[in-house]
Motif scaffolding. Sequence first.
Motif, mmCIF file in Angstrom:
data_model
loop_
_atom_site.group_PDB
_atom_site.id
_atom_site.type_symbol
_atom_site.label_atom_id
_atom_site.label_comp_id
_atom_site.label_asym_id
_atom_site.label_seq_id
_atom_site.Cartn_x
_atom_site.Cartn_y
_atom_site.Cartn_z
ATOM 1 N N ALA A 27 2.550 -7.333 2.288
ATOM 2 C CA ALA A 27 1.817 -7.737 1.096
ATOM 3 C C ALA A 27 2.743 -7.535 -0.092
ATOM 4 O O ALA A 27 3.832 -6.999 0.042
ATOM 5 N N SER A 28 2.298 -7.979 -1.247
ATOM 6 C CA SER A 28 3.162 -7.809 -2.405
ATOM 7 C C SER A 28 3.141 -6.349 -2.856
ATOM 8 O O SER A 28 2.140 -5.654 -2.716
ATOM 9 N N ILE B 47 -2.361 -5.484 -3.649
ATOM 10 C CA ILE B 47 -3.227 -4.425 -3.149
ATOM 11 C C ILE B 47 -2.360 -3.199 -2.911
ATOM 12 O O ILE B 47 -1.411 -3.254 -2.138
ATOM 13 N N PRO B 48 -2.663 -2.126 -3.605
ATOM 14 C CA PRO B 48 -1.827 -0.929 -3.479
ATOM 15 C C PRO B 48 -1.758 -0.460 -2.023
ATOM 16 O O PRO B 48 -2.723 -0.575 -1.287
ATOM 17 N N ASN B 49 -0.632 0.039 -1.639
ATOM 18 C CA ASN B 49 -0.481 0.549 -0.285
ATOM 19 C C ASN B 49 -0.920 2.008 -0.241
ATOM 20 O O ASN B 49 -0.221 2.901 -0.712
ATOM 21 N N ALA B 50 -2.094 2.195 0.318
ATOM 22 C CA ALA B 50 -2.670 3.542 0.346
ATOM 23 C C ALA B 50 -1.783 4.509 1.124
ATOM 24 O O ALA B 50 -1.768 5.702 0.847
ATOM 25 N N GLN B 51 -1.071 4.017 2.091
ATOM 26 C CA GLN B 51 -0.204 4.902 2.871
ATOM 27 C C GLN B 51 0.877 5.476 1.964
ATOM 28 O O GLN B 51 1.154 6.682 1.980
ATOM 29 N N ALA B 52 1.460 4.593 1.208
ATOM 30 C CA ALA B 52 2.520 5.032 0.302
ATOM 31 C C ALA B 52 1.973 5.969 -0.757
ATOM 32 O O ALA B 52 2.565 7.001 -1.080
ATOM 33 N N GLY C 114 -0.580 7.817 -0.485
ATOM 34 C CA GLY C 114 -0.873 9.084 0.169
ATOM 35 C C GLY C 114 0.376 9.900 0.369
ATOM 36 O O GLY C 114 0.393 11.114 0.137
ATOM 37 N N GLN D 172 0.929 8.747 7.871
ATOM 38 C CA GLN D 172 1.116 7.921 6.676
ATOM 39 C C GLN D 172 2.579 7.506 6.573
ATOM 40 O O GLN D 172 2.897 6.343 6.332
ATOM 41 N N ALA D 173 3.424 8.476 6.746
ATOM 42 C CA ALA D 173 4.857 8.201 6.662
ATOM 43 C C ALA D 173 5.271 7.261 7.789
ATOM 44 O O ALA D 173 6.038 6.316 7.587
ATOM 45 N N LEU E 229 4.181 3.877 6.924
ATOM 46 C CA LEU E 229 5.017 3.307 5.870
ATOM 47 C C LEU E 229 6.310 2.761 6.468
ATOM 48 O O LEU E 229 6.734 1.649 6.166
ATOM 49 N N ALA F 40 -10.733 -5.243 1.339
ATOM 50 C CA ALA F 40 -9.635 -4.855 0.457
ATOM 51 C C ALA F 40 -9.209 -3.417 0.733
ATOM 52 O O ALA F 40 -8.023 -3.103 0.799
ATOM 53 N N ALA G 267 -7.320 -3.292 3.841
ATOM 54 C CA ALA G 267 -5.997 -3.874 3.618
ATOM 55 C C ALA G 267 -5.100 -2.849 2.930
ATOM 56 O O ALA G 267 -3.932 -2.708 3.264
ATOM 57 N N ALA G 268 -5.688 -2.134 1.978
ATOM 58 C CA ALA G 268 -4.923 -1.121 1.260
ATOM 59 C C ALA G 268 -4.429 -0.046 2.224
ATOM 60 O O ALA G 268 -3.325 0.456 2.102
ATOM 61 N N ARG G 269 -5.261 0.277 3.163
ATOM 62 C CA ARG G 269 -4.898 1.308 4.140
ATOM 63 C C ARG G 269 -4.011 0.724 5.206
ATOM 64 O O ARG G 269 -3.654 1.386 6.166
ATOM 65 N N ARG G 270 -3.752 -0.548 5.104
ATOM 66 C CA ARG G 270 -2.902 -1.252 6.061
ATOM 67 C C ARG G 270 -3.463 -1.188 7.478
ATOM 68 O O ARG G 270 -2.717 -1.024 8.452
ATOM 69 N N ARG H 215 -6.257 -13.788 2.908
ATOM 70 C CA ARG H 215 -5.049 -13.095 2.462
ATOM 71 C C ARG H 215 -4.649 -12.022 3.476
ATOM 72 O O ARG H 215 -3.493 -11.881 3.830
ATOM 73 N N ASN I 187 -1.234 -11.881 5.698
ATOM 74 C CA ASN I 187 -0.302 -10.753 5.687
ATOM 75 C C ASN I 187 -0.135 -10.144 7.076
ATOM 76 O O ASN I 187 0.437 -9.075 7.227
#
Lengths: 362, 362
Positions: A3-4, A49-54, A56, B53-54, B57, B112, B115-118, B147, B151
């Motif tokens: 994603a962006s 959409i913010p990356n929650a993993q990052a 976190g 999380q890491a 990422l 959403a 998606a944020a949580r990937r 979207r 992705n």
Amino acid sequence: MAASTLTEVARLAGVSPATASRVLNGSARKPGKDIAERVRQAADSLGYIPNAQAQGLAKSSSGLIGLIVHDIADPYFAAIARGVQEAAREQRRMVLLATTDGAPGEEKEAVAAFAARRADSIVIAGSRSSRAEDGDQNAELAAELDRYCRNGGQVAVVGHPVVGAAAPEGYHVVSVPNQELAADLAVELAAGWDGDFVIIGGPEGLFTSDDRIRGFQEGLSRAGRGPAEVLRSSFNRSGGYDAGIKLAARIKAGGTGERGRPAGTGLGIFAVNDVMAIGAAAALRAEGLRIPRDARIAGFDDIETLRDFRPALSTVSLPLEEIGRLATRATAPPAADGDEQDYAPLPVAGKVMLRRSTETAD
Amino acid sequence: MAASTLTEVARLAGVSPATASRVLNGSARKPGKDIAERVRQAADSLGYIPNAQAQGLAKSSSGLIGLIVHDIADPYFAAIARGVQEAAREQRRMVLLATTDGAPGEEKEAVAAFAARRADSIVIAGSRSSRAEDGDQNAELAAELDRYCRNGGQVAVVGHPVVGAAAPEGYHVVSVPNQELAADLAVELAAGWDGDFVIIGGPEGLFTSDDRIRGFQEGLSRAGRGPAEVLRSSFNRSGGYDAGIKLAARIKAGGTGERGRPAGTGLGIFAVNDVMAIGAAAALRAEGLRIPRDARIAGFDDIETLRDFRPALSTVSLPLEEIGRLATRATAPPAADGDEQDYAPLPVAGKVMLRRSTETAD
DNA sequence: CTGTTAGCGCATTCAA
DNA sequence: TTGAATGCGCTAACAG
């Protein structure tokens, strides 16, 4: 999952990633009114959409809350889950679900998995067990929980504390007065029925079941009755059914005839949860017996879906959803307004509900 | 949430983080037997838990699967959730739960958030709606889903596709033959009862409800009957109850007397789901009516918890758990063994269950 | 087979 | 206020 990114947004808006971060997330610092709009627009057009993993990773907190239940399809747990979900939403957190069938080993796995995901807190809803066979795994579970708390995690357990767990902080218990309520139930039932009682319990060692059994016996004794016989069975509908079949045979055989009553006069049955009670009722019915004529029966939990069951089931109402909410709130990060977080066990109120299934026919 | 890190483990074991990573996680490459043990021991003594999380990422994949339901306490969704949970466990993934009360707006939010949580994939279990009032939000939901798929996300929807969603890839539908099954039910009911039928439906625009209504009418017509009147109500127990009260009045008033039948001869009621049917039955009972004597009633779903309800509810059995499993599996990463992922709608089989509640009393 | 380097996307120090 | 630099913990290219 490409994603962006924030960087892309920043570039498009012609600002630094730091600035973009500040406007897009609730930073304490105020970005320029004008620039903020530009960033927001860039984000919007890119569908950022913010990356929650990052997030976190950077913030060391995930906004995740782990929920452990025996079985999400069991209405008891489903109701609690709803409460948890509700409270989680209030706190803008998401819930991670794990089911374990009540096996402490699996629960330990679940805790570890939640820890790996850096869940901020964990709610354990299933009943604890003290069975010897579970001893090792209980210890491991306790150790895992301790470690989790030591690392800053918050844990709330519904009912009983985990055996052996003694985390100094972040460990909360939402205690359910199973024993007291079961005693109340027994007293009320004994007031309306002077025959014998039998208890359909879960496997020995299951705290919830044992507490309710103990409480019921206590109530009986308080009412001047002798202790009831306890039939052990599995903690679900089929366990109740099996026990019900046995009791049906006994009732049809002419009752116990104790206490100077004429034989065949029925039985007072207490199943330690509603689902078991329904199972037992089904068994009695299958055997041609009628409730409450041939047997009075009561459950525990007051499961919503079962309220339309006929004859209406006498039971003990428990605020299941509320319990879920309480547990979840107990694990919320300490309030910022200086209010002391109270670590004392949270109280929960229940209520005896006498209904048709235990009505005195005479 | 400060736990020990891979780096610490590596240091303690006297190896590089990369090596530690290789042994602790399933890397394709094989580390030295001897060194592996050292690392494992270090990890163990430190109580190392990998930071998902890491990992996410770095690997761009989270091992998370998002589940969207209207209400987790509704036994219909709870059953599906159990299936999802089961399949997720097989795939060593964790499930993220979101409840939306069926509001497309909330569903969009949930997507959403996932998606944020990937989340690697999303399962949407709630019924779609085509109500005009939901138009905008449905469009937004569709856009969000598109979207997400674009992705690389995988989506499975139970029942109907989301209105307007047309993601080229990664979009799966587990279709439930609501209409066909409802038709079958109507045919079988019509064979045993020649009186009038009434349908208790959900709000107009709810696909699941509409399909079942349409199917039922179809079956009626196939059986040579005219279309049944449709009572709209909310899609839950209380909706059924409300409708039941109305119907009770009608029945007591003497029936419709159509088709040359004597008045007061009862009614054939089809509620579009079991929970509504139970509500309706409760209402009839509360009004002093008996089932199936005064009214025959059938539901849909065959909810497990409701099977002990008496009179046993005629309904259509749906493999809810299996549906959850199927949906989850459909979103699994394409099999590595070259098998083509099939994107065709997955079929689900249901079965008409005629039981006591629609038994012909005569 | 092992160690080194370089990001993954973001928040947050620090200077400016 | 804003931008540049650093690190969160880990994996995946590389190079040794």
